[in-house]
Enzyme design. Structure first.
Site, PDB file in Angstrom:
ATOM      1  N   LEU A  33     -14.461   0.773 -10.577  1.00 55.65           N
ATOM      2  CA  LEU A  33     -14.044  -0.422 -10.525  1.00 55.65           C
ATOM      3  C   LEU A  33     -14.363  -1.318  -9.219  1.00 55.65           C
ATOM      4  O   LEU A  33     -14.494  -0.369  -8.088  1.00 55.65           O
ATOM      5  CB  LEU A  33     -12.789  -0.484 -10.778  1.00 55.65           C
ATOM      6  CG  LEU A  33     -12.312   0.061 -12.217  1.00 55.65           C
ATOM      7  CD1 LEU A  33     -10.574  -0.210 -12.206  1.00 55.65           C
ATOM      8  CD2 LEU A  33     -12.957  -0.512 -13.255  1.00 55.65           C
ATOM      9  N   GLY A  36     -15.897  -7.198  -9.492  1.00 54.77           N
ATOM     10  CA  GLY A  36     -16.187  -7.827 -10.714  1.00 54.77           C
ATOM     11  C   GLY A  36     -15.294  -7.447 -11.744  1.00 54.77           C
ATOM     12  O   GLY A  36     -14.792  -8.300 -12.471  1.00 54.77           O
ATOM     13  N   HIS A  37     -14.857  -6.218 -11.827  1.00 61.64           N
ATOM     14  CA  HIS A  37     -14.087  -5.837 -12.731  1.00 61.64           C
ATOM     15  C   HIS A  37     -12.517  -6.595 -12.454  1.00 61.64           C
ATOM     16  O   HIS A  37     -11.747  -6.716 -13.488  1.00 61.64           O
ATOM     17  CB  HIS A  37     -13.699  -4.266 -12.642  1.00 61.64           C
ATOM     18  CG  HIS A  37     -14.980  -3.206 -12.962  1.00 61.64           C
ATOM     19  ND1 HIS A  37     -15.441  -2.675 -12.021  1.00 61.64           N
ATOM     20  CD2 HIS A  37     -15.626  -2.989 -14.149  1.00 61.64           C
ATOM     21  CE1 HIS A  37     -16.745  -1.980 -12.597  1.00 61.64           C
ATOM     22  NE2 HIS A  37     -16.681  -2.466 -13.987  1.00 61.64           N
ATOM     23  N   GLY A 147     -17.748  -9.375 -18.548  1.00 61.59           N
ATOM     24  CA  GLY A 147     -18.735 -10.118 -17.806  1.00 61.59           C
ATOM     25  C   GLY A 147     -20.044 -10.734 -18.180  1.00 61.59           C
ATOM     26  O   GLY A 147     -20.606  -9.921 -18.981  1.00 61.59           O
ATOM     27  N   GLN A 153     -25.055  -7.954 -23.725  1.00 59.50           N
ATOM     28  CA  GLN A 153     -23.683  -7.185 -24.284  1.00 59.50           C
ATOM     29  C   GLN A 153     -22.637  -8.456 -24.912  1.00 59.50           C
ATOM     30  O   GLN A 153     -22.092  -8.033 -25.978  1.00 59.50           O
ATOM     31  CB  GLN A 153     -23.103  -6.318 -23.127  1.00 59.50           C
ATOM     32  CG  GLN A 153     -21.887  -5.748 -23.608  1.00 59.50           C
ATOM     33  CD  GLN A 153     -21.398  -4.842 -22.446  1.00 59.50           C
ATOM     34  OE1 GLN A 153     -21.851  -3.738 -22.321  1.00 59.50           O
ATOM     35  NE2 GLN A 153     -20.503  -5.206 -21.448  1.00 59.50           N
TER      36      GLN A 153
HETATM   37  P1  AMP Z   1     -18.709  -1.648 -16.763  1.00 59.55           P
HETATM   38  O1  AMP Z   1     -17.753  -0.789 -16.245  1.00 59.55           O
HETATM   39  O2  AMP Z   1     -20.189  -1.902 -15.859  1.00 59.55           O
HETATM   40  O3  AMP Z   1     -19.047  -1.235 -18.178  1.00 59.55           O
HETATM   41  O4  AMP Z   1     -18.426  -3.188 -16.790  1.00 59.55           O
HETATM   42  C1  AMP Z   1     -17.363  -3.469 -17.277  1.00 59.55           C
HETATM   43  C2  AMP Z   1     -17.196  -5.169 -17.481  1.00 59.55           C
HETATM   44  O5  AMP Z   1     -17.044  -5.696 -16.095  1.00 59.55           O
HETATM   45  C3  AMP Z   1     -18.185  -5.573 -18.432  1.00 59.55           C
HETATM   46  O6  AMP Z   1     -17.682  -6.717 -19.373  1.00 59.55           O
HETATM   47  C4  AMP Z   1     -19.285  -6.132 -17.300  1.00 59.55           C
HETATM   48  O7  AMP Z   1     -19.859  -7.265 -17.817  1.00 59.55           O
HETATM   49  C5  AMP Z   1     -18.188  -6.649 -16.151  1.00 59.55           C
HETATM   50  N1  AMP Z   1     -19.030  -6.552 -14.737  1.00 59.55           N
HETATM   51  C6  AMP Z   1     -19.594  -5.649 -14.356  1.00 59.55           C
HETATM   52  N2  AMP Z   1     -19.988  -6.172 -13.121  1.00 59.55           N
HETATM   53  C7  AMP Z   1     -19.719  -7.616 -13.193  1.00 59.55           C
HETATM   54  C8  AMP Z   1     -20.004  -8.607 -11.982  1.00 59.55           C
HETATM   55  N3  AMP Z   1     -20.729  -8.442 -11.058  1.00 59.55           N
HETATM   56  N4  AMP Z   1     -19.387  -9.754 -12.400  1.00 59.55           N
HETATM   57  C9  AMP Z   1     -18.632  -9.873 -13.630  1.00 59.55           C
HETATM   58  N5  AMP Z   1     -18.378  -9.046 -14.534  1.00 59.55           N
HETATM   59  C10 AMP Z   1     -19.065  -7.724 -14.276  1.00 59.55           C
END
Ligand code: AMP
Length: 279
Positions: A33, A36-37, A147, A153
């Site tokens: 995490l 962004g998360h 995100g 996605q």
């Molecule tokens: P992940 O763990 O990479 O599958 O991401 C989980 C969620 O966090 C997904 O909805 C991603 O789009 C979002 N996410 C990842 N990186 C960012 C970021 N830099 N800004 C905003 N949301 C993000």
């Protein structure tokens, strides 16, 4: 904060929550995490009464030659990062719990999955849609937060929800970036120092293209070539795509318009980075 790994336990808990009339919000993640998360989690807290964060590195969205085995995993670290954020439940199932022996049902969002990353990661969005549908069935959220970093996605999940009449509101949240513009990603930890410097050029190329658009340029070919040059000048030659497309259908466009999606995917020494902005 309760940490749950069993689907049965999770379903029992959420059924109890729903009976009391409370709203459940869900933030699905693959862990490792970052800010962004965290932003999605903070937003999720405002959108529901009971906040669930799922942490699951989903094998079905990784291709055979991709980084499933080396994807960063740090459950303990993740739990400590979010312990003060008002998360009620962390759902962290293991592989066999989500994909027991004999598993064979998948969801595909036919057209949207064909564009952008779909060309380069066959089967990826099928894996994403399938696991997200499973998470929706297990956690039964009224609201789920995603995100915009993974814009395709987000659109695929929204389409799936519409097409399958799921009763969940899917909310997109803006990209969180480092000071130099690099979009935060769990995969950024793979980048060595000099690669990290090149990586900042990815968002810079997007901003420069947008500047051209703002100055009146509409020819997408010209803008894309201009952007590719910026990337290549910093040593980024492995460009999966740099494209201007319709923000709803994701079809690529010849003439750009205000609000179109400008999206990019590059590989820097094996690390795949994606980013996007709206024109
Ligand atoms: P992940 O763990 O990479 O599958 O991401 C989980 C969620 O966090 C997904 O909805 C991603 O789009 C979002 N996410 C990842 N990186 C960012 C970021 N830099 N800004 C905003 N949301 C993000």
């Amino acid at each position: 904060m309760r940490i749950i790994s069993s689907i049965r336990e999770m379903q029992g808990l959420v059924n109890g929550v729903i009976r009391t009339g409370k709203r459940i919000s869900l933030v699905p993640t693959m862990g490792a995490l970052h800010e962004g998360h965290i932003n999605l989690i903070n937003e999720g807290r405002n959108r529901g009464d009971v906040l669930v964060v799922s942490i699951f590195v989903n094998p079905t969205q990784f291709g055979l030659s991709e980084d499933f085995t080396k994807y960063p995993r740090d459950l303990e670290g993740d739990l400590s990062k979010i312990e003060d954020l008002g998360v009620d439940i962390v759902f962290a199932p293991n592989l066999e719990e989500i994909y027991p022996e004999g598993f064979q049902t998948y969801v595909e969002v036919k057209d949207l999955q064909e564009h952008l990353c779909g060309h380069f990661r066959p089967g990826h969005f099928r894996g994403v849609a399938t696991v997200v549908l499973k998470l929706f069935n297990i956690v039964k959220p009224q609201v789920a937060l995603f995100g915009e970093k993974d814009y395709q996605q987000l659109k695929i999940i929204q389409r799936m929800v519409k097409d399958l009449n799921l009763e969940v509101e899917v909310i997109g949240y803006p990209i969180v970036r480092e000071k130099d513009g690099l979009a935060l990603s769990s995969r950024n930890v793979y980048l060595l120092m000099n690669e990290r410097n090149s990586a900042s050029q990815v968002s810079k190329a997007l901003r420069e293209i947008k500047r051209k658009f703002d100055m009146g340029c509409r020819n997408t070919n010209l803008m894309v070539e201009f952007g590719k040059k910026i990337l290549e000048e910093t040593g980024i030659n492995d460009i999966d795509y740099l494209e201007i497309c319709d923000p709803e259908t994701l079809e690529s466009k010849e003439l750009a318009g205000r609000g179109d999606l400008l999206a990019v995917a590059v590989r820097i020494k094996g690390t795949r980075l994606i980013d996007n902005i709206r024109l």
